[in-house]
Design an enzyme around this catalytic site. Structure first.
Site, PDB file in Angstrom:
ATOM      1  N   LYS A  44       0.816  -1.224   0.000  1.00 42.90           N
ATOM      2  CA  LYS A  44       0.000   0.000   0.000  1.00 42.90           C
ATOM      3  C   LYS A  44       0.841   1.262   0.000  1.00 42.90           C
ATOM      4  CE  LYS A  44      -2.375  -0.164   3.676  1.00 42.90           C
ATOM      5  NZ  LYS A  44      -3.264   0.058   4.804  1.00 42.90           N
ATOM      6  N   LYS A  46       4.464   1.469  -0.065  1.00 45.21           N
ATOM      7  CA  LYS A  46       5.819   1.372  -0.621  1.00 45.21           C
ATOM      8  C   LYS A  46       6.914   1.565   0.430  1.00 45.21           C
ATOM      9  CE  LYS A  46       4.193   0.274  -4.497  1.00 45.21           C
ATOM     10  NZ  LYS A  46       3.554  -0.970  -4.086  1.00 45.21           N
TER      11      LYS A  46
HETATM   12  N1  C2G Z   1      -6.622   6.473  13.902  1.00 48.42           N
HETATM   13  C1  C2G Z   1      -7.371   7.420  14.620  1.00 48.42           C
HETATM   14  N2  C2G Z   1      -6.808   8.637  14.922  1.00 48.42           N
HETATM   15  C2  C2G Z   1      -5.554   8.929  14.526  1.00 48.42           C
HETATM   16  C3  C2G Z   1      -4.788   7.984  13.813  1.00 48.42           C
HETATM   17  C4  C2G Z   1      -5.359   6.743  13.520  1.00 48.42           C
HETATM   18  O1  C2G Z   1      -8.536   7.185  14.988  1.00 48.42           O
HETATM   19  N3  C2G Z   1      -5.074  10.143  14.823  1.00 48.42           N
HETATM   20  C5  C2G Z   1      -7.248   5.192  13.576  1.00 48.42           C
HETATM   21  C6  C2G Z   1      -7.398   4.968  12.076  1.00 48.42           C
HETATM   22  O2  C2G Z   1      -8.537   5.647  11.581  1.00 48.42           O
HETATM   23  C7  C2G Z   1      -7.534   3.462  12.002  1.00 48.42           C
HETATM   24  C8  C2G Z   1      -6.666   2.982  13.201  1.00 48.42           C
HETATM   25  O3  C2G Z   1      -6.450   4.124  14.028  1.00 48.42           O
HETATM   26  O4  C2G Z   1      -8.881   3.063  12.199  1.00 48.42           O
HETATM   27  C9  C2G Z   1      -5.344   2.430  12.728  1.00 48.42           C
HETATM   28  O5  C2G Z   1      -4.732   3.408  11.936  1.00 48.42           O
HETATM   29  P1  C2G Z   1      -3.559   3.002  10.944  1.00 48.42           P
HETATM   30  O6  C2G Z   1      -2.530   2.288  11.693  1.00 48.42           O
HETATM   31  O7  C2G Z   1      -3.177   4.224  10.166  1.00 48.42           O
HETATM   32  O8  C2G Z   1      -4.295   1.932  10.047  1.00 48.42           O
HETATM   33  P2  C2G Z   1      -4.388   1.875   8.494  1.00 48.42           P
HETATM   34  O9  C2G Z   1      -3.011   1.739   7.927  1.00 48.42           O
HETATM   35  O10 C2G Z   1      -5.260   2.994   8.025  1.00 48.42           O
HETATM   36  O11 C2G Z   1      -5.199   0.499   8.319  1.00 48.42           O
HETATM   37  O12 C2G Z   1      -7.870  -2.556   6.788  1.00 48.42           O
HETATM   38  C10 C2G Z   1      -7.248  -1.333   7.073  1.00 48.42           C
HETATM   39  C11 C2G Z   1      -5.770  -1.507   7.125  1.00 48.42           C
HETATM   40  O13 C2G Z   1      -5.425  -2.390   8.128  1.00 48.42           O
HETATM   41  C12 C2G Z   1      -4.979  -0.239   7.216  1.00 48.42           C
END
Ligand code: C2G
Length: 130
Positions: A44, A46
């Site tokens: 996703k 890179k």
């Molecule tokens: N999140 C949040 N507030 C933030 C940062 C992240 O509520 N300031 C939430 C995101 O919206 C997500 C979760 O924390 O629901 C995890 O975020 P990421 O690690 O960025 O996950 P992501 O790479 O978006 O997920 O099927 C989805 C994939 O697994 C990818």
């Protein structure tokens, strides 16, 4: 028992991650978390996450409101995971709003507001600058 499922990379774990997991847990009695694999992240974004998947799994498993953790290998397998874990509700942050509505016949889908002003990408940028 109402089961909630959510997904994420949870790299460089921060309070925004805690906030969404805590709110997801409150929507049911049992919280299952799919942690994106290193390979899925590479495909996703890179780049590989700073923390590898086994460390990210260990961090998420240690949270008191998380009941079960597994590795998410592909975004397209959402429905298979929902069925496998018998989830009643899928929770995602609103950066994903609308993106997983296609699983709706199988379970409820709720997008929760993100915690403002914090993200893994921003933390990495700040650390690089200092
Ligand atoms: N999140 C949040 N507030 C933030 C940062 C992240 O509520 N300031 C939430 C995101 O919206 C997500 C979760 O924390 O629901 C995890 O975020 P990421 O690690 O960025 O996950 P992501 O790479 O978006 O997920 O099927 C989805 C994939 O697994 C990818």
């Amino acid at each position: 028992m109402k089961k909630v499922i959510t997904f994420g990379t949870f790299d460089v774990f921060h309070v925004g991650h805690i906030n969404i997991l805590e709110r997801a847990a409150e929507l049911g009695e049992y919280l299952i978390v799919g942690v994106s694999s290193d390979a899925l992240n590479f495909s996703k974004k890179k780049r590989y996450p700073i923390y590898n998947q086994s460390d990210r799994m260990k961090i998420i498993s240690s949270l008191k409101f998380v009941n079960e953790v597994f590795v998410e290998e592909s975004l397209e397998l959402k429905l298979d995971y929902i069925k496998k874990y018998n989830a009643d509700v899928l929770v995602m942050g609103d950066d994903w709003a609308g993106r997983f509505d296609w699983v709706k016949p199988a379970c409820e889908v709720i997008y929760l507001p993100r915690t403002p002003s914090i993200s893994t990408t921003e933390i990495i940028e700040i650390v690089k600058m200092t």
